[in-house]
Design a protein around this motif. Structure first.
Motif, PDB file in Angstrom:
ATOM      1  N   SER A  47      39.931  36.796  35.458  1.00  0.00           N
ATOM      2  CA  SER A  47      40.388  36.479  36.804  1.00  0.00           C
ATOM      3  C   SER A  47      41.060  35.109  36.801  1.00  0.00           C
ATOM      4  O   SER A  47      40.788  34.272  35.927  1.00  0.00           O
TER       5      SER A  47
ATOM      6  N   LYS B  76      41.418  38.935  43.655  1.00  0.00           N
ATOM      7  CA  LYS B  76      40.607  39.932  44.350  1.00  0.00           C
ATOM      8  C   LYS B  76      41.003  41.370  44.014  1.00  0.00           C
ATOM      9  O   LYS B  76      40.306  42.305  44.397  1.00  0.00           O
ATOM     10  N   HIS B  77      42.105  41.530  43.310  1.00  0.00           N
ATOM     11  CA  HIS B  77      42.600  42.866  42.995  1.00  0.00           C
ATOM     12  C   HIS B  77      43.130  42.921  41.564  1.00  0.00           C
ATOM     13  O   HIS B  77      43.589  41.917  41.015  1.00  0.00           O
TER      14      HIS B  77
ATOM     15  N   VAL C 249      45.808  45.364  39.060  1.00  0.00           N
ATOM     16  CA  VAL C 249      46.807  46.427  38.977  1.00  0.00           C
ATOM     17  C   VAL C 249      46.698  47.017  37.579  1.00  0.00           C
ATOM     18  O   VAL C 249      46.817  46.299  36.584  1.00  0.00           O
TER      19      VAL C 249
ATOM     20  N   LYS D  22      46.246  49.845  42.474  1.00  0.00           N
ATOM     21  CA  LYS D  22      45.641  48.551  42.807  1.00  0.00           C
ATOM     22  C   LYS D  22      44.170  48.774  43.107  1.00  0.00           C
ATOM     23  O   LYS D  22      43.818  49.686  43.862  1.00  0.00           O
ATOM     24  N   VAL D  23      43.317  47.950  42.521  1.00  0.00           N
ATOM     25  CA  VAL D  23      41.879  48.110  42.648  1.00  0.00           C
ATOM     26  C   VAL D  23      41.274  46.863  43.260  1.00  0.00           C
ATOM     27  O   VAL D  23      41.561  45.743  42.839  1.00  0.00           O
ATOM     28  N   SER D  24      40.436  47.040  44.252  1.00  0.00           N
ATOM     29  CA  SER D  24      39.715  45.931  44.868  1.00  0.00           C
ATOM     30  C   SER D  24      38.479  45.606  44.046  1.00  0.00           C
ATOM     31  O   SER D  24      37.683  46.491  43.744  1.00  0.00           O
TER      32      SER D  24
ATOM     33  N   GLN E 135      37.701  50.200  45.248  1.00  0.00           N
ATOM     34  CA  GLN E 135      38.566  51.210  45.855  1.00  0.00           C
ATOM     35  C   GLN E 135      39.956  51.172  45.236  1.00  0.00           C
ATOM     36  O   GLN E 135      40.560  50.113  45.065  1.00  0.00           O
TER      37      GLN E 135
ATOM     38  N   GLN F 106      43.971  51.996  45.362  1.00  0.00           N
ATOM     39  CA  GLN F 106      45.056  52.155  46.338  1.00  0.00           C
ATOM     40  C   GLN F 106      46.339  52.592  45.633  1.00  0.00           C
ATOM     41  O   GLN F 106      46.592  52.200  44.516  1.00  0.00           O
TER      42      GLN F 106
END
Length: 295
Positions: free
Chosen positions: A215, A274-275, A277, A286-288, A293, A295
């Motif tokens: 991150s 926070k996400h 790809v 895209k993932v949270s 989740q 997207q």
């Protein structure tokens, strides 16, 4: 039955290796169009993809420099796969390494934007040679060896910490075997300390671990692993050591294979941390990190 025939053409791509520009506005990725893999960019919100590399060469694994002005990638334009760079708009394409007896692939930038850490495979011997991590200046040169095949027979997928001290990578200690022993995990995540030259394994156990990502704040390590007969994305808090499965049902990794380009495609954090790809079933998703989740 009197109906109208409609021709529909769709494109799903594996090994898209998405990279995110430092300002979070653009995705760079590779996908086959009329032949080999080609480079594209598109807005983070979606829309039309713009080609930044076309031609007979096989281009893959783009990575934005820290200042966002340059994209590093792997290409076989010179006859062997080597490291190349180009401006973010695709102009001024030029080779960083030009070896004729080794493959140099899958680079990651150091935070100062001056160096690239990549996997180097000696192409001279027969069979399946070891793969080591080397560091090259963006202007070229012979490079510096970081890991030895005496310790890790195959090192892959490097990513550099924000302060530049640590390099996280996935590694296999055992030599290649067509019938590998998977009971203890064939690949694991390892951390290399550039100050001391020491390596420290961060994962153990059945299922293995590959393709680390960090991150932006350096607090969360993400990697792929096999859990409950599935390939999953795992997120680990580097301070507490706590980890959990973020996403299930990912495309299978290449732990038992040759993994010439890498054990799993590249993916990237958005600048907000926070996400993610990542490639998912032939598309980009895209993932949270908070919810897992897609997207």
């Amino acid at each position: 039955n009197g109906g109208t025939a409609v021709r529909l053409t769709t494109h799903l791509a594996e090994e898209t290796n998405p990279a995110i520009s430092p300002d979070g506005r653009t995705i760079a990725f590779t996908a086959p169009y009329e032949g080999p893999a080609e480079g594209y960019t598109m807005p983070i919100e979606g829309g039309e993809a713009r080609a930044i590399s076309r031609g007979p060469a096989y281009d893959h694994h783009p990575r934005y420099s820290p200042d966002g002005k340059t994209i590093a990638f792997t290409s076989d334009e010179g006859g062997m796969e080597n490291l190349w760079v180009m401006d973010a708009d695709g102009k001024n394409r030029r080779a960083v390494t030009d070896g004729k007896d080794a493959y140099v692939r899958s680079a990651a930038w150091t935070p100062d934007g001056n160096y690239l850490v990549a996997k180097k495979e000696d192409a001279k011997p027969a069979g399946i040679p070891p793969v080591e991590l080397w560091m090259y200046h963006r202007l070229g040169g012979t490079g510096i060896k970081l890991t030895s095949s005496d310790d890790w027979h195959h090192a892959s997928g490097p990513v550099v910490s924000r302060d530049g001290r640590f390099i996280y990578f996935s590694a296999r200690r055992a030599r290649f075997n067509y019938v590998p022993d998977m009971t203890r995990g064939l690949w694991h995540i390892v951390r290399f300390d550039r100050q001391t030259g020491e390596t420290h394994p961060l994962t153990t156990g059945f299922g293995g671990a590959v393709r680390p990502a960090l991150s932006p704040d350096g607090q969360t390590l993400v990697f792929l692993s096999r859990r409950d007969a599935d390939t999953v994305v795992v997120a680990r808090d580097l301070q507490s050591g706590a980890e959990g499965v973020l996403v299930r049902g990912m495309d299978k990794d290449q732990q038992e294979g040759f993994a010439p380009m890498d054990v799993w495609p590249n993916y990237a954090f958005l600048p907000d941390g926070k996400h993610l790809v990542l490639p998912h079933r032939g598309m980009l998703a895209k993932v949270s990190l908070a919810t897992g989740q897609l997207q």
